[in-house]
Motif scaffolding. Structure first.
Motif, PDB file in Angstrom:
ATOM      1  N   ASN A  35      20.752  22.392  78.727  1.00 38.43           N
ATOM      2  CA  ASN A  35      20.318  23.466  77.835  1.00 38.43           C
ATOM      3  C   ASN A  35      21.482  24.353  77.444  1.00 38.43           C
ATOM      4  N   ALA A  36      22.299  24.675  78.427  1.00 46.36           N
ATOM      5  CA  ALA A  36      23.412  25.576  78.168  1.00 46.36           C
ATOM      6  C   ALA A  36      24.367  24.974  77.153  1.00 46.36           C
ATOM      7  N   TYR A  37      24.642  23.691  77.318  1.00 51.84           N
ATOM      8  CA  TYR A  37      25.588  23.076  76.391  1.00 51.84           C
ATOM      9  C   TYR A  37      25.002  22.911  75.010  1.00 51.84           C
ATOM     10  N   GLU A  38      23.688  22.791  74.937  1.00 53.59           N
ATOM     11  CA  GLU A  38      23.073  22.675  73.620  1.00 53.59           C
ATOM     12  C   GLU A  38      22.931  24.034  72.946  1.00 53.59           C
ATOM     13  N   ARG A  39      22.832  25.093  73.737  1.00 55.41           N
ATOM     14  CA  ARG A  39      22.559  26.404  73.142  1.00 55.41           C
ATOM     15  C   ARG A  39      23.581  27.474  73.510  1.00 55.41           C
ATOM     16  N   ASP A  40      23.610  27.827  74.807  1.00 61.30           N
ATOM     17  CA  ASP A  40      24.329  29.036  75.201  1.00 61.30           C
ATOM     18  C   ASP A  40      25.803  29.042  74.858  1.00 61.30           C
ATOM     19  N   ILE A  41      26.508  27.950  75.209  1.00 61.17           N
ATOM     20  CA  ILE A  41      27.930  27.998  74.926  1.00 61.17           C
ATOM     21  C   ILE A  41      28.207  27.585  73.496  1.00 61.17           C
ATOM     22  N   GLY A  42      27.145  27.325  72.785  1.00 59.29           N
ATOM     23  CA  GLY A  42      27.295  27.038  71.376  1.00 59.29           C
ATOM     24  C   GLY A  42      27.395  28.347  70.625  1.00 59.29           C
ATOM     25  N   PRO A  43      26.920  28.317  69.425  1.00 58.77           N
ATOM     26  CA  PRO A  43      27.109  29.466  68.532  1.00 58.77           C
ATOM     27  C   PRO A  43      26.436  30.744  69.003  1.00 58.77           C
ATOM     28  N   MET A  44      25.590  30.671  70.033  1.00 57.27           N
ATOM     29  CA  MET A  44      24.855  31.882  70.418  1.00 57.27           C
ATOM     30  C   MET A  44      25.775  33.007  70.878  1.00 57.27           C
ATOM     31  N   ASN A  45      26.898  32.674  71.504  1.00 57.28           N
ATOM     32  CA  ASN A  45      27.792  33.751  71.922  1.00 57.28           C
ATOM     33  C   ASN A  45      28.279  34.534  70.710  1.00 57.28           C
ATOM     34  N   GLY A  46      28.705  33.832  69.697  1.00 58.66           N
ATOM     35  CA  GLY A  46      29.157  34.487  68.478  1.00 58.66           C
ATOM     36  C   GLY A  46      28.027  35.265  67.815  1.00 58.66           C
ATOM     37  N   ALA A  47      26.829  34.702  67.871  1.00 63.27           N
ATOM     38  CA  ALA A  47      25.680  35.361  67.252  1.00 63.27           C
ATOM     39  C   ALA A  47      25.396  36.706  67.926  1.00 63.27           C
ATOM     40  N   ARG A  48      25.607  36.765  69.225  1.00 61.93           N
ATOM     41  CA  ARG A  48      25.391  38.035  69.923  1.00 61.93           C
ATOM     42  C   ARG A  48      26.418  39.070  69.490  1.00 61.93           C
ATOM     43  N   VAL A  49      27.639  38.611  69.268  1.00 59.47           N
ATOM     44  CA  VAL A  49      28.686  39.518  68.782  1.00 59.47           C
ATOM     45  C   VAL A  49      28.300  40.081  67.415  1.00 59.47           C
ATOM     46  N   VAL A  50      27.849  39.197  66.540  1.00 57.42           N
ATOM     47  CA  VAL A  50      27.474  39.618  65.188  1.00 57.42           C
ATOM     48  C   VAL A  50      26.308  40.605  65.225  1.00 57.42           C
ATOM     49  N   ALA A  51      25.292  40.277  66.016  1.00 55.24           N
ATOM     50  CA  ALA A  51      24.115  41.149  66.082  1.00 55.24           C
ATOM     51  C   ALA A  51      24.491  42.532  66.617  1.00 55.24           C
ATOM     52  N   ARG A  52      25.372  42.570  67.612  1.00 53.65           N
ATOM     53  CA  ARG A  52      25.796  43.858  68.147  1.00 53.65           C
ATOM     54  C   ARG A  52      26.509  44.672  67.071  1.00 53.65           C
ATOM     55  N   ALA A  53      27.350  43.991  66.309  1.00 50.48           N
ATOM     56  CA  ALA A  53      28.089  44.691  65.249  1.00 50.48           C
ATOM     57  C   ALA A  53      27.140  45.232  64.178  1.00 50.48           C
ATOM     58  N   TRP A  54      26.049  44.522  63.946  1.00 48.31           N
ATOM     59  CA  TRP A  54      25.088  44.988  62.940  1.00 48.31           C
ATOM     60  C   TRP A  54      24.341  46.236  63.395  1.00 48.31           C
ATOM     61  N   VAL A  55      24.056  46.328  64.688  1.00 53.88           N
ATOM     62  CA  VAL A  55      23.236  47.456  65.143  1.00 53.88           C
ATOM     63  C   VAL A  55      24.067  48.629  65.668  1.00 53.88           C
ATOM     64  N   ASP A  56      25.342  48.379  65.926  1.00 49.25           N
ATOM     65  CA  ASP A  56      26.163  49.404  66.571  1.00 49.25           C
ATOM     66  C   ASP A  56      27.456  49.611  65.771  1.00 49.25           C
ATOM     67  N   PRO A  57      27.464  50.620  64.903  1.00 49.29           N
ATOM     68  CA  PRO A  57      28.638  50.836  64.036  1.00 49.29           C
ATOM     69  C   PRO A  57      29.932  51.043  64.816  1.00 49.29           C
ATOM     70  N   ALA A  58      29.840  51.679  65.983  1.00 52.10           N
ATOM     71  CA  ALA A  58      31.058  51.889  66.770  1.00 52.10           C
ATOM     72  C   ALA A  58      31.597  50.545  67.265  1.00 52.10           C
ATOM     73  N   TYR A  59      30.674  49.680  67.682  1.00 48.73           N
ATOM     74  CA  TYR A  59      31.103  48.351  68.127  1.00 48.73           C
ATOM     75  C   TYR A  59      31.718  47.567  66.968  1.00 48.73           C
ATOM     76  N   ARG A  60      31.079  47.676  65.800  1.00 48.82           N
ATOM     77  CA  ARG A  60      31.603  47.000  64.607  1.00 48.82           C
ATOM     78  C   ARG A  60      33.044  47.443  64.346  1.00 48.82           C
ATOM     79  N   GLY A  61      33.289  48.740  64.490  1.00 47.43           N
ATOM     80  CA  GLY A  61      34.629  49.271  64.287  1.00 47.43           C
ATOM     81  C   GLY A  61      35.624  48.662  65.263  1.00 47.43           C
TER      82      GLY A  61
END
Lengths: 111, 233
Positions: free
Chosen positions: B54-80
């Protein structure tokens, strides 16, 4: 398994596994891993667990995988994978070939 | 290696009974034998094996990057912080390591669209995007996306308006790029985890937009119901 620490993946291990190229490259489709049967996934996870538990680098497995593929270029990928895993297990004395033979025969008889 | 590990095929076994619809193949028996022995010896943790696929199909795949993107969308300071020092900001979320040591995040806007390539080989930010898609390594993508990015993107389903400037970033061993896609309209009420689930690998390479899922949660404000791939800024 009572007091033993569970197996753990590390970023270094993940990267080494994912980066394999050439004949050893993991079968994948558009970047996603492909397991054609559940046992292939089990064998995949077992190799990671063994490498992690032995504390050796992924190349210890990878070089055996490359050798197994070279020995039988026409064999399916995960058949070579299991052969490589077995040499790793035997070389590091986690089990003997005789143990694996005996367990296989028992499983065959139960099947 | 002196002895051929495949010699097991010499085993003859007489099934005869036909009690099992699909008898185990020799390699399956071998794999099962190894798992039994290694589990009994405490080398292998069965739940680890369960999780690793499961991890190789999902977690270490694009999901890590997706979490970074989502954080940047909701947290302007993080985006900065992400746009200033991406490696450090990504490490805040626990991602990093080899192949992700020198990250640069480039932000899409209504006027600028970024797309990432590695013209020399296949440099790719593994820790945040997992396994690269096969096309990323193809000579056709590597050569053409630099010369004619609009045409290549259009072929991949992303049609950009003429007014949008396209910037192509060439990854190298020194610098790995990640695209911060635009947050799709209609997602204002979504939680960070829900946003992360919308972000695709292709959007973080820059060959797709992030689309709000069709469904009750995300009616586009304009009232348009165009399918996700056709949208133009």
């Amino acid at each position: 398994m009572s007091d033993r620490a569970p197996n753990q993946r590390t970023p270094e291990l993940d990267t080494a596994v994912a980066r394999m190229e050439g004949a050893a490259a993991l079968p994948r489709k558009n970047g996603e891993l492909i397991f054609e049967a559940p046992w292939q996934g089990r064998a995949f996870g077992m190799a990671l667990a063994v490498v992690e538990r032995l504390g050796v680098s992924w190349s210890e497995f990878q070089k055996r995988l490359i050798a197994a593929i070279a020995a039988r270029p026409d064999a399916p990928y995960y058949q070579s994978w299991v052969a490589a895993l077995e040499t790793l297990v035997v070389d590091y004395r986690l089990a003997s070939s005789a143990d694996v033979d005996a367990a296989s025969r028992r499983i065959a008889a139960e099947d | 290696m002196s002895d051929d590990p495949h010699d097991r095929d010499a085993h003859t076994h007489d099934h005869g009974g036909g009690h099992h619809p699909a008898p185990l193949s020799p390699v399956e028996m071998r794999a099962r034998a190894l798992e039994e022995l290694l589990t009994a010896a405490g080398i292998v943790d069965p739940t680890f094996i369960d999780g690793v696929v499961n991890a190789y199909e999902r977690d270490i795949g694009p999901m890590n990057g997706a979490r970074v993107v989502a954080r940047a969308w909701v947290d302007p300071a993080y985006r900065g912080r992400l746009l200033t020092d991406a490696t450090k900001a990504i490490a805040e979320l626990g991602f990093g390591g080899p192949e992700g040591e020198h990250m640069v995040v480039v932000e899409n806007t209504p006027d600028v669209h970024n797309v990432v390539v590695c013209t020399l080989c296949s440099c790719y930010p593994w820790p945040v995007l997992g396994l690269p898609p096969n096309w990323y390594k193809s000579p056709a993508y590597r050569a053409r996306v630099v010369r004619e990015p609009r045409a290549v993107l259009a072929e991949m389903g992303l049609v950009l308006a003429e007014s949008v400037e396209v910037r192509v970033w060439d990854s190298s061993a020194e610098i790995r790029y990640l695209v911060l896609p635009e947050r799709p309209p209609g997602t204002e009420t979504l939680a960070e985890e829900e946003l992360a689930a919308l972000v695709t690998r292709d959007a973080m390479i820059g060959t797709a937009h992030v689309a709000a899922r069709h469904g009750p949660i995300s009616p586009p404000p304009s009232g348009s119901t165009s399918p996700p791939r056709q949208q133009t800024p």
